[in-house]
Scaffold this motif. Structure first.
Motif, PDB file in Angstrom:
ATOM      1  N   ILE A 268       4.110   5.348  -5.692  1.00  0.00           N
ATOM      2  CA  ILE A 268       3.346   5.944  -7.291  1.00  0.00           C
ATOM      3  C   ILE A 268       2.640   6.771  -7.180  1.00  0.00           C
ATOM      4  O   ILE A 268       3.003   7.845  -8.087  1.00  0.00           O
ATOM      5  N   THR A 269       1.600   6.836  -6.805  1.00  0.00           N
ATOM      6  CA  THR A 269       0.601   7.615  -6.435  1.00  0.00           C
ATOM      7  C   THR A 269       0.759   9.632  -6.393  1.00  0.00           C
ATOM      8  O   THR A 269       0.555   9.984  -7.583  1.00  0.00           O
ATOM      9  N   ALA A 270       1.615   9.162  -5.349  1.00  0.00           N
ATOM     10  CA  ALA A 270       2.183  11.031  -4.693  1.00  0.00           C
ATOM     11  C   ALA A 270       3.341  11.263  -6.448  1.00  0.00           C
ATOM     12  O   ALA A 270       2.747  12.339  -6.630  1.00  0.00           O
TER      13      ALA A 270
ATOM     14  N   SER B 157       1.809   2.064  -3.552  1.00  0.00           N
ATOM     15  CA  SER B 157       0.881   2.422  -4.131  1.00  0.00           C
ATOM     16  C   SER B 157       0.686   3.946  -3.962  1.00  0.00           C
ATOM     17  O   SER B 157       0.657   4.610  -5.159  1.00  0.00           O
ATOM     18  N   LEU B 158       1.115   4.022  -2.767  1.00  0.00           N
ATOM     19  CA  LEU B 158       0.950   5.949  -2.715  1.00  0.00           C
ATOM     20  C   LEU B 158       2.178   5.734  -2.681  1.00  0.00           C
ATOM     21  O   LEU B 158       2.104   7.458  -3.415  1.00  0.00           O
TER      22      LEU B 158
ATOM     23  N   CYS C 222      10.610   8.654  -3.159  1.00  0.00           N
ATOM     24  CA  CYS C 222       8.763   7.764  -3.772  1.00  0.00           C
ATOM     25  C   CYS C 222       9.804   6.906  -4.568  1.00  0.00           C
ATOM     26  O   CYS C 222       9.860   5.400  -3.909  1.00  0.00           O
TER      27      CYS C 222
ATOM     28  N   ASN D 201       0.618  -1.365 -12.031  1.00  0.00           N
ATOM     29  CA  ASN D 201       1.017  -1.882 -10.553  1.00  0.00           C
ATOM     30  C   ASN D 201      -0.313  -3.001 -10.004  1.00  0.00           C
ATOM     31  O   ASN D 201      -1.236  -2.516 -10.316  1.00  0.00           O
TER      32      ASN D 201
ATOM     33  N   GLY E 274       1.616  11.664  -9.423  1.00  0.00           N
ATOM     34  CA  GLY E 274       0.376  12.885  -9.619  1.00  0.00           C
ATOM     35  C   GLY E 274       0.791  14.268  -9.862  1.00  0.00           C
ATOM     36  O   GLY E 274       0.514  14.947  -9.738  1.00  0.00           O
ATOM     37  N   SER E 275       2.748  14.204  -8.524  1.00  0.00           N
ATOM     38  CA  SER E 275       2.848  15.120  -8.204  1.00  0.00           C
ATOM     39  C   SER E 275       3.363  15.581 -10.357  1.00  0.00           C
ATOM     40  O   SER E 275       3.735  17.601  -9.895  1.00  0.00           O
TER      41      SER E 275
ATOM     42  N   VAL F 229       1.305   3.530 -13.102  1.00  0.00           N
ATOM     43  CA  VAL F 229       0.083   3.604 -12.608  1.00  0.00           C
ATOM     44  C   VAL F 229      -0.265   2.103 -13.147  1.00  0.00           C
ATOM     45  O   VAL F 229      -1.780   1.465 -11.966  1.00  0.00           O
TER      46      VAL F 229
ATOM     47  N   HIS G 220       0.596  -0.822   0.127  1.00  0.00           N
ATOM     48  CA  HIS G 220       0.179   0.087   0.253  1.00  0.00           C
ATOM     49  C   HIS G 220       1.227   1.622  -0.242  1.00  0.00           C
ATOM     50  O   HIS G 220       0.629   2.081  -0.559  1.00  0.00           O
TER      51      HIS G 220
END
Length: 159
Positions: free
Chosen positions: A13-15, A10-11, A59, A148, A18-19, A145, A7
């Protein structure tokens, strides 16, 4: 909470992605469109990209560590690991080469705006290359993304 490391990956990758997307394709274009002072817009965008690179560094290191922990040495053959490694390499190049060189050109050009100085052509060239590298990094991020997936033990629960 089982598989907290997954998890967190995954966060990460998202951060990271996304940034990168938010600054590259939303904030910076809006900033240059809305801000009449292009030099100020460039300084602000530069600070936002610097923060994005810092996020990518943290990250990316976590994501590579997670993939090494999960797959051991076989991680080097995993497409996720290769994509993450390339993204991290691009982040490092941006952070430790392009940012300092471009900031140095801006400082050398003072009191002029770098674009209207003798350093303008070199700055534009570096800026163009950095935009191309950011595009490649964005595409690699899209791959992360999309690809994953939870560890095999979780896949059965999600089906």
């Amino acid at each position: 909470m089982k598989n907290i490391s997954y998890h967190l990956a995954s966060l990460a990758i998202t951060a990271w992605v996304g940034s990168l997307w938010a600054i590259s394709y939303l904030a910076a274009p809006v900033l240059f469109y809305m801000q009449p002072d292009k030099e100020l817009a460039g300084r602000l965008a530069g600070h936002m990209f610097s923060a994005t690179h810092d996020i990518g560094l943290v990250c990316g290191v976590y994501l590579l560590a997670y993939l090494l922990w999960r797959f051991k040495w076989a991680a080097a053959r995993q497409p996720m690991f290769l994509a993450s490694s390339l993204m991290l390499l691009l982040t490092l190049i941006m952070l430790f080469y392009f940012e300092p060189v471009m900031n140095g050109l801006k400082a050398e050009a003072l009191p002029l705006d770098v674009m209207h100085s003798a350093y303008g052509a070199r700055f534009r060239m570096l800026h163009g290359i950095s935009q191309l590298l950011a595009l490649v990094e964005s595409l690699l991020g899209a791959y992360l993304v999309i690809k994953n997936r939870p560890p095999n033990t979780l896949q059965e629960k999600f089906v």
